[in-house]
Write a protein that holds these residues in place. Sequence first.
Motif, PDB file in Angstrom:
ATOM      1  N   CYS A 167       0.819  -1.223   0.000  1.00 52.13           N
ATOM      2  CA  CYS A 167       0.000   0.000   0.000  1.00 52.13           C
ATOM      3  C   CYS A 167       0.847   1.265   0.000  1.00 52.13           C
ATOM      4  CB  CYS A 167      -0.915   0.011   1.227  1.00 52.13           C
ATOM      5  SG  CYS A 167      -2.162  -1.284   1.225  1.00 52.13           S
ATOM      6  N   ALA A 168       2.165   1.105  -0.016  1.00 47.83           N
ATOM      7  CA  ALA A 168       3.040   2.276   0.090  1.00 47.83           C
ATOM      8  C   ALA A 168       2.905   3.212  -1.099  1.00 47.83           C
ATOM      9  CB  ALA A 168       4.494   1.818   0.232  1.00 47.83           C
ATOM     10  N   SER A 169       2.419   2.693  -2.237  1.00 51.66           N
ATOM     11  CA  SER A 169       2.269   3.553  -3.416  1.00 51.66           C
ATOM     12  C   SER A 169       1.120   4.551  -3.263  1.00 51.66           C
ATOM     13  CB  SER A 169       2.032   2.690  -4.661  1.00 51.66           C
ATOM     14  OG  SER A 169       0.890   1.880  -4.495  1.00 51.66           O
ATOM     15  N   VAL A 170       0.242   4.317  -2.287  1.00 49.90           N
ATOM     16  CA  VAL A 170      -0.869   5.247  -2.027  1.00 49.90           C
ATOM     17  C   VAL A 170      -0.310   6.421  -1.228  1.00 49.90           C
ATOM     18  CG1 VAL A 170      -3.153   5.549  -1.007  1.00 49.90           C
ATOM     19  CG2 VAL A 170      -2.493   3.327  -1.975  1.00 49.90           C
ATOM     20  N   ARG A 171      -0.163   7.556  -1.842  1.00 53.57           N
ATOM     21  CA  ARG A 171       0.477   8.709  -1.210  1.00 53.57           C
ATOM     22  C   ARG A 171      -0.367   9.230  -0.043  1.00 53.57           C
ATOM     23  NH1 ARG A 171       2.468  13.097  -5.413  1.00 53.57           N
ATOM     24  NH2 ARG A 171       3.369  13.853  -3.462  1.00 53.57           N
ATOM     25  N   GLY A 172       0.289   9.474   1.071  1.00 51.20           N
ATOM     26  CA  GLY A 172      -0.391  10.036   2.241  1.00 51.20           C
ATOM     27  C   GLY A 172      -1.214   9.033   3.014  1.00 51.20           C
ATOM     28  N   LEU A 173      -1.011   7.721   2.767  1.00 54.42           N
ATOM     29  CA  LEU A 173      -1.824   6.721   3.450  1.00 54.42           C
ATOM     30  C   LEU A 173      -1.621   6.776   4.961  1.00 54.42           C
ATOM     31  CD1 LEU A 173      -3.708   4.269   3.450  1.00 54.42           C
ATOM     32  CD2 LEU A 173      -1.695   2.820   3.065  1.00 54.42           C
ATOM     33  N   VAL A 178      -3.600   7.918  10.493  1.00 57.33           N
ATOM     34  CA  VAL A 178      -3.450   8.620  11.774  1.00 57.33           C
ATOM     35  C   VAL A 178      -4.631   9.557  12.016  1.00 57.33           C
ATOM     36  CG1 VAL A 178      -2.076  10.320  13.022  1.00 57.33           C
ATOM     37  CG2 VAL A 178      -0.947   8.446  11.837  1.00 57.33           C
ATOM     38  N   LEU A 179      -5.037  10.292  10.990  1.00 57.09           N
ATOM     39  CA  LEU A 179      -6.174  11.204  11.143  1.00 57.09           C
ATOM     40  C   LEU A 179      -7.456  10.426  11.455  1.00 57.09           C
ATOM     41  CD1 LEU A 179      -5.540  13.813   8.311  1.00 57.09           C
ATOM     42  CD2 LEU A 179      -5.304  14.140  10.781  1.00 57.09           C
ATOM     43  N   ALA A 180      -7.598   9.236  10.870  1.00 54.57           N
ATOM     44  CA  ALA A 180      -8.777   8.415  11.162  1.00 54.57           C
ATOM     45  C   ALA A 180      -8.801   8.013  12.636  1.00 54.57           C
ATOM     46  CB  ALA A 180      -8.783   7.176  10.270  1.00 54.57           C
ATOM     47  N   VAL A 181      -7.638   7.614  13.164  1.00 49.98           N
ATOM     48  CA  VAL A 181      -7.551   7.249  14.583  1.00 49.98           C
ATOM     49  C   VAL A 181      -7.869   8.455  15.461  1.00 49.98           C
ATOM     50  CG1 VAL A 181      -5.993   6.466  16.416  1.00 49.98           C
ATOM     51  CG2 VAL A 181      -5.911   5.382  14.165  1.00 49.98           C
ATOM     52  N   VAL A 182      -7.318   9.610  15.100  1.00 47.08           N
ATOM     53  CA  VAL A 182      -7.573  10.834  15.862  1.00 47.08           C
ATOM     54  C   VAL A 182      -9.063  11.157  15.892  1.00 47.08           C
ATOM     55  CG1 VAL A 182      -7.245  13.344  15.852  1.00 47.08           C
ATOM     56  CG2 VAL A 182      -5.288  11.831  15.514  1.00 47.08           C
ATOM     57  N   LEU A 183      -9.731  11.033  14.745  1.00 48.16           N
ATOM     58  CA  LEU A 183     -11.160  11.340  14.679  1.00 48.16           C
ATOM     59  C   LEU A 183     -11.985  10.358  15.491  1.00 48.16           C
ATOM     60  CD1 LEU A 183     -11.575  12.359  10.922  1.00 48.16           C
ATOM     61  CD2 LEU A 183     -11.651  13.844  12.935  1.00 48.16           C
ATOM     62  N   PHE A 199      -6.409  19.982  18.467  1.00 47.71           N
ATOM     63  CA  PHE A 199      -5.376  20.979  18.227  1.00 47.71           C
ATOM     64  C   PHE A 199      -3.984  20.373  18.460  1.00 47.71           C
ATOM     65  CE2 PHE A 199      -2.560  24.447  19.514  1.00 47.71           C
ATOM     66  CZ  PHE A 199      -2.778  25.367  18.495  1.00 47.71           C
ATOM     67  N   ALA A 200      -3.834  19.635  19.564  1.00 46.82           N
ATOM     68  CA  ALA A 200      -2.539  19.033  19.876  1.00 46.82           C
ATOM     69  C   ALA A 200      -2.188  17.922  18.886  1.00 46.82           C
ATOM     70  CB  ALA A 200      -2.546  18.480  21.305  1.00 46.82           C
ATOM     71  N   ALA A 201      -3.186  17.126  18.476  1.00 43.67           N
ATOM     72  CA  ALA A 201      -2.930  16.046  17.526  1.00 43.67           C
ATOM     73  C   ALA A 201      -2.468  16.607  16.172  1.00 43.67           C
ATOM     74  CB  ALA A 201      -4.185  15.200  17.338  1.00 43.67           C
ATOM     75  N   ILE A 202      -3.132  17.646  15.703  1.00 45.40           N
ATOM     76  CA  ILE A 202      -2.708  18.280  14.449  1.00 45.40           C
ATOM     77  C   ILE A 202      -1.307  18.870  14.614  1.00 45.40           C
ATOM     78  CG2 ILE A 202      -3.193  20.123  12.806  1.00 45.40           C
ATOM     79  CD1 ILE A 202      -5.076  17.713  12.640  1.00 45.40           C
ATOM     80  N   GLY A 203      -1.019  19.418  15.792  1.00 46.06           N
ATOM     81  CA  GLY A 203       0.326  19.930  16.062  1.00 46.06           C
ATOM     82  C   GLY A 203       1.380  18.839  15.982  1.00 46.06           C
ATOM     83  N   GLY A 204       1.062  17.671  16.506  1.00 42.64           N
ATOM     84  CA  GLY A 204       1.993  16.542  16.423  1.00 42.64           C
ATOM     85  C   GLY A 204       2.225  16.100  14.991  1.00 42.64           C
ATOM     86  N   LEU A 205       1.143  16.073  14.198  1.00 44.70           N
ATOM     87  CA  LEU A 205       1.258  15.685  12.788  1.00 44.70           C
ATOM     88  C   LEU A 205       2.098  16.696  12.010  1.00 44.70           C
ATOM     89  CD1 LEU A 205       0.430  13.871  10.416  1.00 44.70           C
ATOM     90  CD2 LEU A 205      -1.666  15.220  10.216  1.00 44.70           C
ATOM     91  N   LEU A 206       1.829  17.981  12.213  1.00 42.50           N
ATOM     92  CA  LEU A 206       2.580  19.018  11.504  1.00 42.50           C
ATOM     93  C   LEU A 206       4.049  19.030  11.923  1.00 42.50           C
ATOM     94  CD1 LEU A 206       0.013  21.992  11.526  1.00 42.50           C
ATOM     95  CD2 LEU A 206       0.652  20.517   9.601  1.00 42.50           C
ATOM     96  N   THR A 207       4.315  18.754  13.195  1.00 43.55           N
ATOM     97  CA  THR A 207       5.708  18.691  13.657  1.00 43.55           C
ATOM     98  C   THR A 207       6.455  17.570  12.965  1.00 43.55           C
ATOM     99  OG1 THR A 207       5.102  19.591  15.816  1.00 43.55           O
ATOM    100  CG2 THR A 207       7.209  18.421  15.671  1.00 43.55           C
ATOM    101  N   TYR A 208       5.815  16.401  12.866  1.00 49.89           N
ATOM    102  CA  TYR A 208       6.454  15.275  12.174  1.00 49.89           C
ATOM    103  C   TYR A 208       6.735  15.638  10.720  1.00 49.89           C
ATOM    104  CZ  TYR A 208       7.246  10.748  10.051  1.00 49.89           C
ATOM    105  OH  TYR A 208       7.800   9.714   9.333  1.00 49.89           O
TER     106      TYR A 208
END
Length: 347
Positions: A167-173, A178-183, A199-208
């Motif tokens: 599934c690695a060819s699916v970009r942004g998988l 992660v966003l699905a788990v967060v939701l 807010f904190a979860a999005i901050g963690g994603l953007l930091t990564y």
Amino acid sequence: MASTAIHYFRWAFLVTMAGLAAAFWLGWGYSDNLGGAISFFLIGAVLAVLEISLSFDNAIVNANKLKDMDPVWQRRFLTWGILIAVFGMRIIFPLLIVVVAAGIGPVEAVKLAALHPDEYARIIGSAHISIAAFGGTFLMMVALNYFIDEGKEVDWIRTLECQLRRCASVRGLEIALVLAVVLVFASVMAADDRARFLFAAIGGLLTYLAVEVLGHVLDARQRTVGVAAQGGLGAFLYLEVLDASFSFDGVIGAFALTHNLFLIAIGLGIGAMYVRSMTIMLVERQTLAHFRYLEHGAFYSILVLSVIMFAQTLWHIPELVTGVLGSAFIGIALVSSILHNRRQTAS
């Protein structure tokens, strides 16, 4: 062989003796009696063991990144990086939480930690949802990025890992997962906590993502000037943020044993020195090359830790559970690696 391994831990042993002596002295200063001093001594030792048990996977992931880094940046991480880990994450980070959450100055935060440890611990606890959301998101991205990789050649749990690699060819998988788990967690969370969590979860994603982009930019610049891209500042920052994410669980869990910031810093600082020693040993002895599934166990452990951090926003999960699960994955991976080596030797 055993004496060679012990050689890597000589500084950790020295820091342990100095740290436990400081814990004993601190306990005597607070209680003015032998019982209080012994209590602080024992709590410091337990905190060190807790940090070590939670950080096996941290050492393995550090070693995996360091083996490809320029030797200069390796030394910088193992010197300045460990200072940031010990003093930044174990002392300054908890103080900053109180500074932001309580709206007070750094000096007042230190006085609060020294004179009113219960109130200090309460403020730290109030920020737990944000800390867990940030750390859980960052660590889940780290784990999924390892497994969802077309270039990954070795599989441990083949049925699952082969599917993820395909599934690695699916970009942004990995971002979508992660966003699905967060939701999912946000949907069952109390309305008052949901905004802070997201807010904190999005901050963690953007930091990564920011650290990943920085690493690619710096590597591309190295290629432009004709230098092999071995990971410099970008890899250094990646490891620092990774260590911070690992540290969240230990720092928060330490308040279950004591509210004294200085005792927490001593105990977790001792544990951090053992993580450094384990990292150096893994890199110099090329342990990851000899035990092919050890790295897999570490990343499964990270994935489990990220889920636990999310779950801690809803329920209390003892740190013992986290340590046991993480150590179990690494232990099983180590046994699998040894059995693989024996089969290879026999054939």
